[in-house]
Design a protein around this motif. Structure first.
Motif, mmCIF file in Angstrom:
data_model
loop_
_atom_site.group_PDB
_atom_site.id
_atom_site.type_symbol
_atom_site.label_atom_id
_atom_site.label_comp_id
_atom_site.label_asym_id
_atom_site.label_seq_id
_atom_site.Cartn_x
_atom_site.Cartn_y
_atom_site.Cartn_z
ATOM 1 N N THR A 98 -16.195 -0.550 -10.433
ATOM 2 C CA THR A 98 -15.042 -0.334 -11.302
ATOM 3 C C THR A 98 -14.085 0.714 -10.741
ATOM 4 O OG1 THR A 98 -16.497 1.072 -12.649
ATOM 5 C CG2 THR A 98 -16.055 -1.153 -13.458
ATOM 6 N N VAL A 99 -14.457 1.325 -9.624
ATOM 7 C CA VAL A 99 -13.510 2.083 -8.800
ATOM 8 C C VAL A 99 -13.417 1.304 -7.501
ATOM 9 C CG1 VAL A 99 -12.973 4.239 -7.607
ATOM 10 C CG2 VAL A 99 -14.133 4.302 -9.826
ATOM 11 N N THR A 100 -12.286 0.659 -7.285
ATOM 12 C CA THR A 100 -12.171 -0.258 -6.163
ATOM 13 C C THR A 100 -10.711 -0.470 -5.777
ATOM 14 O OG1 THR A 100 -12.533 -2.565 -5.464
ATOM 15 C CG2 THR A 100 -12.255 -2.175 -7.810
ATOM 16 N N PRO A 101 -10.441 -0.681 -4.472
ATOM 17 C CA PRO A 101 -9.076 -1.013 -4.077
ATOM 18 C C PRO A 101 -8.699 -2.434 -4.495
ATOM 19 C CG PRO A 101 -10.539 -1.024 -2.172
ATOM 20 C CD PRO A 101 -11.323 -0.455 -3.312
ATOM 21 N N ASN A 102 -9.726 -3.261 -4.739
ATOM 22 C CA ASN A 102 -9.480 -4.656 -5.136
ATOM 23 C C ASN A 102 -9.531 -4.764 -6.662
ATOM 24 O OD1 ASN A 102 -9.170 -7.404 -5.306
ATOM 25 N ND2 ASN A 102 -10.822 -7.907 -3.897
ATOM 26 N N VAL A 103 -8.532 -4.187 -7.307
ATOM 27 C CA VAL A 103 -8.525 -4.159 -8.776
ATOM 28 C C VAL A 103 -8.388 -5.563 -9.368
ATOM 29 C CG1 VAL A 103 -7.709 -1.789 -8.981
ATOM 30 C CG2 VAL A 103 -6.046 -3.642 -8.761
ATOM 31 N N ALA A 104 -7.687 -6.441 -8.661
ATOM 32 C CA ALA A 104 -7.498 -7.805 -9.179
ATOM 33 C C ALA A 104 -8.831 -8.520 -9.321
ATOM 34 C CB ALA A 104 -6.572 -8.592 -8.262
ATOM 35 N N ASP A 116 -13.539 -10.463 -12.459
ATOM 36 C CA ASP A 116 -14.986 -10.415 -12.708
ATOM 37 C C ASP A 116 -15.264 -10.045 -14.165
ATOM 38 O OD1 ASP A 116 -15.553 -11.082 -10.092
ATOM 39 O OD2 ASP A 116 -15.899 -9.019 -9.442
ATOM 40 N N ALA A 117 -14.551 -9.037 -14.661
ATOM 41 C CA ALA A 117 -14.755 -8.587 -16.041
ATOM 42 C C ALA A 117 -14.399 -9.682 -17.033
ATOM 43 C CB ALA A 117 -13.917 -7.338 -16.311
ATOM 44 N N LYS A 118 -13.295 -10.365 -16.775
ATOM 45 C CA LYS A 118 -12.845 -11.435 -17.675
ATOM 46 C C LYS A 118 -13.720 -12.681 -17.550
ATOM 47 C CE LYS A 118 -8.892 -9.705 -19.416
ATOM 48 N NZ LYS A 118 -8.505 -9.699 -20.842
ATOM 49 N N GLY A 144 -26.388 -1.310 -13.476
ATOM 50 C CA GLY A 144 -25.651 -2.166 -12.557
ATOM 51 C C GLY A 144 -24.780 -3.162 -13.289
ATOM 52 N N MET A 145 -24.315 -4.157 -12.542
ATOM 53 C CA MET A 145 -23.475 -5.227 -13.073
ATOM 54 C C MET A 145 -24.106 -6.569 -12.723
ATOM 55 S SD MET A 145 -20.528 -4.163 -14.509
ATOM 56 C CE MET A 145 -19.288 -2.857 -14.449
ATOM 57 N N VAL A 146 -23.887 -7.544 -13.593
ATOM 58 C CA VAL A 146 -24.337 -8.899 -13.310
ATOM 59 C C VAL A 146 -23.336 -9.874 -13.919
ATOM 60 C CG1 VAL A 146 -25.834 -8.910 -15.365
ATOM 61 C CG2 VAL A 146 -26.208 -10.589 -13.555
ATOM 62 N N GLY A 205 -4.754 -10.577 -15.134
ATOM 63 C CA GLY A 205 -5.047 -10.694 -16.566
ATOM 64 C C GLY A 205 -5.426 -9.416 -17.272
ATOM 65 N N ALA A 206 -5.200 -8.249 -16.632
ATOM 66 C CA ALA A 206 -5.521 -6.978 -17.286
ATOM 67 C C ALA A 206 -4.706 -6.830 -18.575
ATOM 68 C CB ALA A 206 -5.229 -5.815 -16.350
ATOM 69 N N ASP A 207 -5.324 -6.237 -19.587
ATOM 70 C CA ASP A 207 -4.655 -6.072 -20.880
ATOM 71 C C ASP A 207 -3.708 -4.874 -20.890
ATOM 72 O OD1 ASP A 207 -6.119 -8.088 -22.798
ATOM 73 O OD2 ASP A 207 -7.675 -7.171 -21.574
ATOM 74 N N LYS A 208 -4.026 -3.863 -20.094
ATOM 75 C CA LYS A 208 -3.186 -2.670 -20.033
ATOM 76 C C LYS A 208 -3.304 -2.068 -18.643
ATOM 77 C CE LYS A 208 -0.835 0.617 -22.418
ATOM 78 N NZ LYS A 208 0.338 0.380 -23.290
ATOM 79 N N VAL A 209 -2.172 -1.732 -18.033
ATOM 80 C CA VAL A 209 -2.160 -1.136 -16.700
ATOM 81 C C VAL A 209 -1.228 0.062 -16.725
ATOM 82 C CG1 VAL A 209 -1.662 -1.499 -14.253
ATOM 83 C CG2 VAL A 209 -2.572 -3.389 -15.621
ATOM 84 N N GLY A 210 -1.658 1.140 -16.090
ATOM 85 C CA GLY A 210 -0.806 2.311 -16.049
ATOM 86 C C GLY A 210 -1.430 3.420 -15.231
#
Length: 232
Positions: A144-150, A155-157, A61-63, A91-96
């Protein structure tokens, strides 16, 4: 490897491998043993009463660690159009899309988290053999598969970490840097261990949390009293 001082070597020799430490005492001891040549990471290892070879005993999971990780997370996002711009703004480092896939196929995989919008999984699926072994394959169950990528990027950052039990029934993770305050490290410890306890799988029988150890990047492992783990 940083060289230990005579004092640190003496302290190491005095450690009782069987001693069980209170959480605050363990943190203080690890600080005292630190080489202080660089800002070491506080690491946790939890031995669980599970056999992850069985699907009903997997722990994953994630925490979110409230005080953050102290690490600069590199995040790649598979998205197009407005979603791509949202990821960049977050703030993503790479998008494509296909271009990012080709970049990864060329060996550029220096990321800590890979996120994808649902419509991009046809592209991402072609990277399974590359991302899977590194634990980077986007997964809807992990968010990590989500329509709310922002939000996923934020969350990751912001201190979100993934946990996954290994074959031996052990979970490892970093809990922040040794330069964090005691309160910050305790808060992260409790957030992480609470998440593991709540993630107890249905197939786990008997005692679930069997042992908890704390260490630093270069320090010894110290056993932590299970009384400091709620629900253990």
């Amino acid at each position: 490897m940083a060289k230990l001082t005579k004092r640190q070597k003496a302290l190491n020799e005095q450690l009782d491998a069987e001693k069980v430490y209170g959480l605050s005492e363990a943190l203080a001891t690890l600080r005292e043993l630190s080489t202080k040549k660089f800002d070491e990471t506080l690491e946790i290892a939890m031995n669980l009463g599970v056999d992850p070879r069985h699907a009903d005993q997997m722990v994953r999971g994630m925490v979110s660690l409230p005080a953050g990780t102290g690490k600069d997370m590199r995040v790649a996002v598979f998205a197009k159009g407005d979603k791509a711009q949202e990821a960049l703004d977050a703030g993503a480092d790479k998008v494509g899309a296909e271009d990012l896939m080709e970049d990864m196929q060329a060996g550029n995989l220096n990321y800590d988290r890979v996120i994808a919008s649902p419509d991009m999984m046809g592209v991402v699926g072609r990277l399974g053999k590359l991302l899977g072994p590194k634990g980077l394959m986007p997964n809807p169950k992990l968010g990590t598969v989500t329509p709310n990528v922002a939000q996923a990027v934020k969350d990751a950052k912001g201190g979100q970490v993934e946990f996954r039990v290994e074959k031996q029934g052990i979970i490892h993770s970093g809990l922040g840097k040794l330069s964090f305050t005691e309160d910050q490290l305790i808060t992260n410890f409790k957030a992480f261990t609470d998440a593991i306890v709540k993630a107890k799988p249905s197939g786990s029988k008997g005692k679930y949390v069997r042992k908890v150890s704390l260490s630093t990047t270069m320090g010894p492992g110290l056993k932590v009293d299970l009384a400091d783990v709620e629900g253990a």
